[in-house]
Design an enzyme around this catalytic site. Sequence first.
Site, PDB file in Angstrom:
ATOM      1  N   LEU A 103       0.818  -1.223   0.000  1.00 13.69           N
ATOM      2  CA  LEU A 103       0.000   0.000   0.000  1.00 13.69           C
ATOM      3  C   LEU A 103       0.845   1.263   0.000  1.00 13.69           C
ATOM      4  O   LEU A 103       0.415   2.292  -0.505  1.00 13.69           O
ATOM      5  CB  LEU A 103      -0.920   0.015   1.235  1.00 13.69           C
ATOM      6  CG  LEU A 103      -1.999  -1.055   1.305  1.00 13.69           C
ATOM      7  CD1 LEU A 103      -2.713  -0.985   2.642  1.00 13.69           C
ATOM      8  CD2 LEU A 103      -2.996  -0.891   0.162  1.00 13.69           C
ATOM      9  N   GLY A 104       2.013   1.204   0.616  1.00 11.25           N
ATOM     10  CA  GLY A 104       2.842   2.400   0.693  1.00 11.25           C
ATOM     11  C   GLY A 104       4.097   2.127   1.485  1.00 11.25           C
ATOM     12  O   GLY A 104       4.336   1.030   1.992  1.00 11.25           O
ATOM     13  N   GLY A 106       6.854   4.158   4.300  1.00  9.56           N
ATOM     14  CA  GLY A 106       7.177   5.299   5.149  1.00  9.56           C
ATOM     15  C   GLY A 106       8.586   5.178   5.676  1.00  9.56           C
ATOM     16  O   GLY A 106       9.332   4.261   5.326  1.00  9.56           O
ATOM     17  N   PHE A 125       9.500   4.231   8.453  1.00  8.49           N
ATOM     18  CA  PHE A 125       9.686   3.119   9.362  1.00  8.49           C
ATOM     19  C   PHE A 125       9.443   1.762   8.705  1.00  8.49           C
ATOM     20  O   PHE A 125       9.466   0.745   9.370  1.00  8.49           O
ATOM     21  CB  PHE A 125       8.763   3.250  10.578  1.00  8.49           C
ATOM     22  CG  PHE A 125       9.146   4.384  11.481  1.00  8.49           C
ATOM     23  CD1 PHE A 125      10.463   4.773  11.603  1.00  8.49           C
ATOM     24  CD2 PHE A 125       8.177   5.064  12.189  1.00  8.49           C
ATOM     25  CE1 PHE A 125      10.827   5.812  12.434  1.00  8.49           C
ATOM     26  CE2 PHE A 125       8.525   6.104  13.032  1.00  8.49           C
ATOM     27  CZ  PHE A 125       9.861   6.481  13.153  1.00  8.49           C
ATOM     28  N   GLY A 126       9.126   1.725   7.414  1.00 10.69           N
ATOM     29  CA  GLY A 126       8.919   0.441   6.766  1.00 10.69           C
ATOM     30  C   GLY A 126       7.783   0.474   5.772  1.00 10.69           C
ATOM     31  O   GLY A 126       7.335   1.531   5.335  1.00 10.69           O
ATOM     32  N   ASP A 151       3.876  14.131  14.911  1.00 15.75           N
ATOM     33  CA  ASP A 151       4.200  13.845  13.513  1.00 15.75           C
ATOM     34  C   ASP A 151       2.946  13.959  12.654  1.00 15.75           C
ATOM     35  O   ASP A 151       2.675  13.106  11.812  1.00 15.75           O
ATOM     36  CB  ASP A 151       4.823  12.456  13.383  1.00 15.75           C
ATOM     37  CG  ASP A 151       5.550  12.273  12.041  1.00 15.75           C
ATOM     38  OD1 ASP A 151       5.907  13.296  11.421  1.00 15.75           O
ATOM     39  OD2 ASP A 151       5.743  11.123  11.617  1.00 15.75           O
TER      40      ASP A 151
END
Length: 821
Positions: free
Chosen positions: A514-515, A517, A519-520, A633
Site C-alpha cells: 500500500l505504501g 514510510g 519506518f517500513g 508527527d
Amino acid sequence: MNIFAFVLLSSSLLPFFFVLSDAGDSITKPESLREGITLVSKHESYALGFFSPGNSSNRYLGIWYNNIPVKTVVWVANRLNPINDSSGMLMVNSSGSLVLLSQNRTVAWSAKSTKQARNPIVQLLDSGNLVLREENEENYLWQSFDYPSDTWLPGMKLGWDLRTGLERRLTAWKSPDDPSPGELSWGIELHNYPEIVMNKGTEKFYRTGPWNGLGFSGAPDLRKENPVYTYNFVINSDEVYFMFNLITNSVISRALLNETSSLYERYIWVSEDKKWSLYLSYPKDKCDGYNLCGPHGNCIIGESPICQCVEGFKHKSSDTWNPEEWFKGCVRITQLSCEDKDKIGFPKFVGLKMPDTTYSWVNGSMNLNECRVKCVNNCSCTAYTNSNIKNGGSGCVMWFGDLSDIRQVAANGLDALQDVYIRMPASKQVNHKEEKDKQKMKVIVIVVVAIAVVFGVLLIPYCISKRANIREKLENNVMIDQDIEGQSEDMEVPFFTLATIVIATNNFSSDNKLGEGGFGLVYKGTLIDGKEIAVKRLSQKSRQGLREFKNEVILIAKLQHRNLVRLLGYCIEGDEKMLIYEYMPNGSLDSFIFDQTKAKVLGWSMRFNIICGIARGLLYLHEDSRLRIIHRDLKVSNILLDSKMNPKISDFGMARIFGGDQIEGNTNRVVGTYGYMAPEYAIDGLFSVKSDVFSFGILLLEIISGKKNRGSFHLDNTQNLVGHAWKLWEEGRPLELIDTGLKGSVIHSEILRCLHISFLCLQQHHNDRPNMSCVVMMLHGESSLPEPKELGFFVGKKSTSSSKNESSSTNEITVTMLEAR
C-alpha cells in the site's frame, strides 16, 4: 492484697511473660506479639508486625509483603485507633478473641471470633490472610480477609455473606500518612442484578455495570481472559462475591483504592525495576463518572460534546446543552402509549454499559422472548436483556423508569458484547427471530474461522512455539519504558502470529503493498474470515525501535475515536515487528490532494469535512482522552481516509503521553517530519499541544492549496507554502492560493475563514496559537477572528536538509525565520 486478687493479677499478667523472641508464622494463647517482632508466613511471602505509615509517628499493626524490597502494607488492624508509643501487643484473651492492647492495657482493636476456642492459634498464611482457628482444625473462627483495608489480594472475597450479613468492602486510606478509612470505598452493591460500585462518601462515584457471565459491561478490562490473573464472580443464596487469583505464583499483583487519585488501581511488581507498575485503573475517563449525562444520556468519548442521547431521545435542555446541563439528561422524542401495545417495539442496542441496576428485576429461568413479552405487558418496563450472556444467553433483566449511567463501550471481542433492548415506538421494532438466526450464523462463522485459522497456523509450526515467549518479552519491555510507564494493561490487544500475517498478505507480495514510510512498508491483507487489514511492517533498519513500536500499540489500543485509526492487533516474532490496523480503502490524504487528477474528487465540501474531522481527532488527543497526547508527527500522509472519505489520524510511533495538567515538555531527540515542525520544537526541542496546532495549520494550507509546504517554490524561489500564502494574504490576493481543482465547489467565505484559522495556528510564539477546542469552535462559528501576529516560517531556501527523504520522520534541520510584514 487477698489471694483472689493476687491470682487474678498474676493470670492477667501471664501473657506478658511469653513474648515471642523469634519470628514464626503463628502465636498461641499464652504467647503475644510486641514491637520489634514480626510473624512471617511459612514461605516468607508476608509479614505481620508494627509499623508507622509515611511521615506519621503513630504505630499500627499491619501486614505487608515480606519478599519485596519496597515495604507495601496490605492490611491494617487498628485503622481507627493508632498507638502513639511502642507499647502495642497482640494476643488472644481468655475469651478466645484476638486483641491488640496499647499502653495501660487499653484495647486498641479486637477481632471477635464466631465462637470461643479451647486451644486457639493465630496464624499468618502465605496468602496474606491472618486467621484465628482451633488448633488442629482447618475452619477459621476469624480471618483478616473478611475485614479488608484498602488492598485486594488474590483469594480475597469482595462482597457479601448473606447468611451472616457480613460485607467485605475496600476503603481507601485517608492519606499515605493516615490509614484510617477515607471517603472512597469499593464493593458489591446488592440489587436484583448486583454490580461493583465505587462510592465517595454516600454518593456513587463509579460502577462497573453488572456481571453478565463473561465480564462487566462497563469495565471490559475486568474479565476472565487475562494473562496475569483470573476473576470469579459468584452469586447464590448464601453469598455474592468477586474474587481474583493469579495464574502463576511468579507474579505479584494487588489492587487498591487510592484516595488521592480517586482511583481503583491494579499494580504488578516488576522485580527488574524493583517497583510497582500500574496495570489498570478505574474510572478510566470522564464517561466513567457516575451518571454524567443524566437519564437516557449516552456518554461517548470522542464525541463533542461527550454527552449524547440514546437513539430515540433528545436533550431535555436542547437550547442550553452544556456541561452544567448534562445531568438533566434526555427525554423521549415520541411519547409512548401504554394501552396500544402494537405500537411498542424494542430495538437492539449493542456496546452500551448496562444501566444502573437499582431499579431492575431479574429472573434467571426466563429466556429472552419470555423476557420481552413480560416487558411489553408492563408499562413501567423501559428495557430488558439477558442476565447471563454466557453460552448464548439466558435469564431476564428488566429496568423500570429512567435508564441512568449509560456510556458507549468499545467492543472487547464478540464474547463480551451484551445487547440491551430499549422500549421505543414500533417503527424501531426488531424481529427477534431474525436476530436469533443472525446470532446462530455468527457462531457458525466464528467456528469456521477458528478452524481455518488453526489450519493456517499449522502451515508454519515453528512460529507457534515462540508465541508465549514473545508475548512475555513484549509485556516485560512495556513495563520498563519510561514514556509509557504504568500503561502495560493496554498491551492487551489481539496477538497475530506471523503465519496469519504471511497468509493474509500473500507472503508480503508486492501486489499487496500500500505504501512506504520512514519506518517500513505497509501491506494490504485479507484474513481467512474475509476481513481486510493493513499491516505496518517495520523495517529491520528502521529508526522506529521497540520503544516507538510499544508506544504506538499502547496509544492506539487505548484511543477510541471516529477520527483516529483503529488498531486491530500486533505481531512480534524474531526480528519482525508489525502493527495490524483497520484497512482504509482510500489510502492517505496526500495521495489525493497532491495528485492533479485525484484532487478533483475532493470538492471543497469534502475537504472541509476532512479538516473538521482532523480537528476533532486532535481535540480528543489533547483534551478529551484520559491522558493528554501530543502526536508530534501530524502530516497529510498520516491522515487516512475510510470508504466514506472520513479522515483518521494514524502513526502514533512518536507520540508522547502527558498526565494531569502537564502541557509541555522538551527533548534532545527532535523527531517529526520536515516541513511540519513548529519553530520552538525544531530549534529548542520544546513540544506541546501547540506543536500539533502548528502542524494542523500547515495541513490546512496544503488542503486548501493542493501544494506541499516543502518543495513548493513560488515567484523568487525563496519562500515555502507558508511564506507564499502569507504574502498573498498581505497583498489582498488570498483566493489565488486555492487549488485549481476546486473550481465549481468553492465557498469563498469558508475557505477564507479556514485560511485565517491556519495563520492563527502558525503563530511564531506558541502561546499565541489557539488550542484545538478553540479551533473546532472557529471552524463551525461565524464570529470574527483575531488578527494573526508574526508567523513562524521555516524550511526556506537556506535549509541545509533539502536533500533528505520526505518519508523520513526523524530530522536534523536548519531553521530560517522570516518576519511577517
